[in-house]
Write an enzyme that holds these catalytic residues in place. Sequence first.
Site, short mmCIF file in Angstrom:
data_model
loop_
_atom_site.label_atom_id
_atom_site.label_comp_id
_atom_site.label_asym_id
_atom_site.label_seq_id
_atom_site.Cartn_x
_atom_site.Cartn_y
_atom_site.Cartn_z
N GLU A 52 0.87 -1.20 0.00
CA GLU A 52 0.00 0.00 0.00
C GLU A 52 0.90 1.23 0.00
OE1 GLU A 52 -3.45 1.16 0.15
OE2 GLU A 52 -2.24 2.98 0.05
N CYS A 178 -19.82 3.98 -5.46
CA CYS A 178 -20.97 4.68 -4.88
C CYS A 178 -21.81 5.41 -5.94
CB CYS A 178 -20.57 5.66 -3.79
SG CYS A 178 -22.05 6.17 -2.87
N ASP A 319 -13.68 -2.52 -5.16
CA ASP A 319 -13.98 -1.77 -6.39
C ASP A 319 -13.27 -2.31 -7.62
OD1 ASP A 319 -15.41 -0.16 -4.69
OD2 ASP A 319 -14.04 1.56 -4.81
N THR A 328 -19.28 -0.44 -3.34
CA THR A 328 -19.37 0.34 -2.11
C THR A 328 -18.54 -0.31 -0.99
OG1 THR A 328 -21.24 -0.88 -1.20
CG2 THR A 328 -21.78 0.99 -2.62
N CYS A 362 -26.18 1.75 -0.46
CA CYS A 362 -25.82 3.13 -0.78
C CYS A 362 -26.75 4.04 0.02
CB CYS A 362 -25.99 3.34 -2.28
SG CYS A 362 -25.44 4.96 -2.78
P1 FAD Z 1 -10.21 1.68 -1.60
O1 FAD Z 1 -10.86 1.83 -0.27
O2 FAD Z 1 -10.24 2.83 -2.54
O3 FAD Z 1 -8.71 1.23 -1.33
C1 FAD Z 1 -7.81 0.97 -2.34
C2 FAD Z 1 -6.40 1.09 -1.77
O4 FAD Z 1 -5.46 0.56 -2.71
C3 FAD Z 1 -5.99 2.52 -1.50
O5 FAD Z 1 -5.50 2.65 -0.19
C4 FAD Z 1 -4.91 2.80 -2.53
O6 FAD Z 1 -3.90 3.69 -2.05
C5 FAD Z 1 -4.34 1.41 -2.77
N1 FAD Z 1 -3.72 1.25 -4.09
C6 FAD Z 1 -4.07 1.86 -5.25
N2 FAD Z 1 -3.24 1.49 -6.23
C7 FAD Z 1 -2.35 0.62 -5.68
C8 FAD Z 1 -1.24 -0.10 -6.22
N3 FAD Z 1 -0.88 0.03 -7.49
N4 FAD Z 1 -0.53 -0.88 -5.37
C9 FAD Z 1 -0.89 -1.00 -4.07
N5 FAD Z 1 -1.93 -0.34 -3.51
C10 FAD Z 1 -2.65 0.46 -4.32
N6 FAD Z 1 -19.35 3.38 -0.02
C11 FAD Z 1 -20.37 3.09 0.83
O7 FAD Z 1 -20.49 1.96 1.28
N7 FAD Z 1 -21.27 4.05 1.22
C12 FAD Z 1 -21.17 5.33 0.78
O8 FAD Z 1 -21.98 6.17 1.16
C13 FAD Z 1 -20.10 5.67 -0.10
N8 FAD Z 1 -19.95 6.93 -0.54
C14 FAD Z 1 -18.88 7.26 -1.31
C15 FAD Z 1 -18.72 8.58 -1.72
C16 FAD Z 1 -17.63 8.96 -2.47
C17 FAD Z 1 -17.50 10.40 -2.89
C18 FAD Z 1 -16.66 8.00 -2.83
C19 FAD Z 1 -15.44 8.41 -3.62
C20 FAD Z 1 -16.80 6.67 -2.45
C21 FAD Z 1 -17.92 6.28 -1.71
N9 FAD Z 1 -18.13 4.95 -1.33
C22 FAD Z 1 -19.19 4.63 -0.49
C23 FAD Z 1 -17.35 3.87 -1.96
C24 FAD Z 1 -16.30 3.24 -1.06
O9 FAD Z 1 -15.45 4.23 -0.53
C25 FAD Z 1 -15.49 2.24 -1.87
O10 FAD Z 1 -16.38 1.35 -2.51
C26 FAD Z 1 -14.54 1.43 -1.00
O11 FAD Z 1 -13.57 2.29 -0.42
C27 FAD Z 1 -13.86 0.33 -1.81
O12 FAD Z 1 -12.86 -0.29 -1.08
P2 FAD Z 1 -11.52 -0.84 -1.81
O13 FAD Z 1 -10.67 -1.37 -0.74
O14 FAD Z 1 -11.89 -1.68 -2.97
O15 FAD Z 1 -10.85 0.47 -2.41
#
Ligand code: FAD
Length: 431
Positions: A52, A178, A319, A328, A362
């Site tokens: 990360e 989202c 995601d 989400t 959501c």
């Molecule tokens: P993330 O939490 O984005 O984590 C990905 C991680 O991978 C990050 O720390 C990043 O630095 C790291 N990374 C990226 N590239 C690399 C790489 N090449 N090598 C190593 N690490 C890397 N969800 C809800 O449930 N309810 C809501 O109301 C909601 N509202 C939202 C509103 C907004 C404006 C946004 C932007 C998002 C919202 N979400 C909501 C969505 C939610 O935040 C995401 O679905 C969730 O964070 C996904 O988790 P994730 O671990 O897949 O990705």
Amino acid sequence: MVTLTQKQSLTQPEVRKTVHYQIVIIGGGAAGITTASLLLLKNRQLDIAIVEPSDKHYYQPGWTLTGGGVFQLQDTVKPQKDLIPTGATWIQDRVVTLDPDHNAVITSEGIRVEYDTLIICPGIQIDWHLIKGLKESLGIDGVTSNYSPQYAPYTWELIKNFQGGNALFTFPNTPIKCGGAPQKVMYMADDTFRSKWGVRHSTNVMFFTPGSRMFAVPDYAKILEKVVQDRDLQVKFGHNLKEIKPETKEAIFDILDDSVPVGEISVKYDIIHVAPPQSAPDFIKNSPLAVPNNLYGWVDVDKETLQHNRYKNVFALGDASSLPTSKTAAAVRKQAPVVAANLLAFLSSAPLLSKYDGYTCCPLITGYDKTVMAEFDGYNCRPMSSFPLNPLKERWVMWLMKKHVLPWVYWNRMLKGERFEGDYIKFLQWR
Ligand code: FAD
């Protein structure tokens, strides 16, 4: 012309060090930290590395509330070092290459990280560049987006200082995280404009979407379509933002007929909130782990077991995965236990019995004291509810849930791999 794939291979780092872990997790966001915590709760002896790059961990659902002036940006962030679970190794670097045929990933600093099993969850990539003029315009003269922590505070600056004119809100022509966020900001803006004498009367609030409904789940779409009607918001279906012209403050949209552009229209803006196009990170798109021939490049996993469809020691969630549900953090909360259980089963050569059912949620903020807690089964587009309440309603109590309870659950329960249900006393002590 150099394509993205060529550019990446030209800048491939030289390998200067090789390390090996039993489990490697790409991404320490919502999915990576939650899954690592669950695995270590189950077995402290597991040898886990989280790759990360960022020293900050954001609670992204809080950015909507930052853009609405309810949270400060600092309310949505904590140091990553405080969240990496004890027992996991943090490799503070970015993965640039996946080499699943040799069970390895390579980082930008040239570390070759080999694994027995791999969990891929680096989130989604924001493709600002796909809208002409957007990147250069953001944060200046009325152009904003809650999809970046850099600009969410600017959204609130614009909304609170708005004196009337055209306020535009857009949804892109790609899957996004989202799906409700592009319109939640509009309802808070509308409330704010109404609270200031004369502003709403001199304002056109407009929502532009390539789609034909306000939400993917018909039962929730019906509620939102009534909300926009009651608030006199202008909704333009079949419109896809393709360019921002900051010098004339114009937004250019393709007009779509059945997803095919049949013309274009220019609309003047005084403020515009853009939900940008999104896709899987390029290093996934350009790897053998992506869904073959898929435009967005998601990691190709089984929708129930979350195991890769071809590389059986690889799992993905969140995601960046191909799971056909709404992207989400709420979905991640249900996916992480499935990945943890199935990965442990895989390591002990047992059948993968844990299944994800497409659950997602959501919280659709429809004003400063109202939220529709849109829980649903994303695989069948059917409403669900974790509460003994009809979910198909705007409720004050769900606004309180969104504002106070869900952030607490995220930081204090979900990321620690612990359950929330029945733990109200700890929450009350925290407040
Ligand atoms: P993330 O939490 O984005 O984590 C990905 C991680 O991978 C990050 O720390 C990043 O630095 C790291 N990374 C990226 N590239 C690399 C790489 N090449 N090598 C190593 N690490 C890397 N969800 C809800 O449930 N309810 C809501 O109301 C909601 N509202 C939202 C509103 C907004 C404006 C946004 C932007 C998002 C919202 N979400 C909501 C969505 C939610 O935040 C995401 O679905 C969730 O964070 C996904 O988790 P994730 O671990 O897949 O990705």
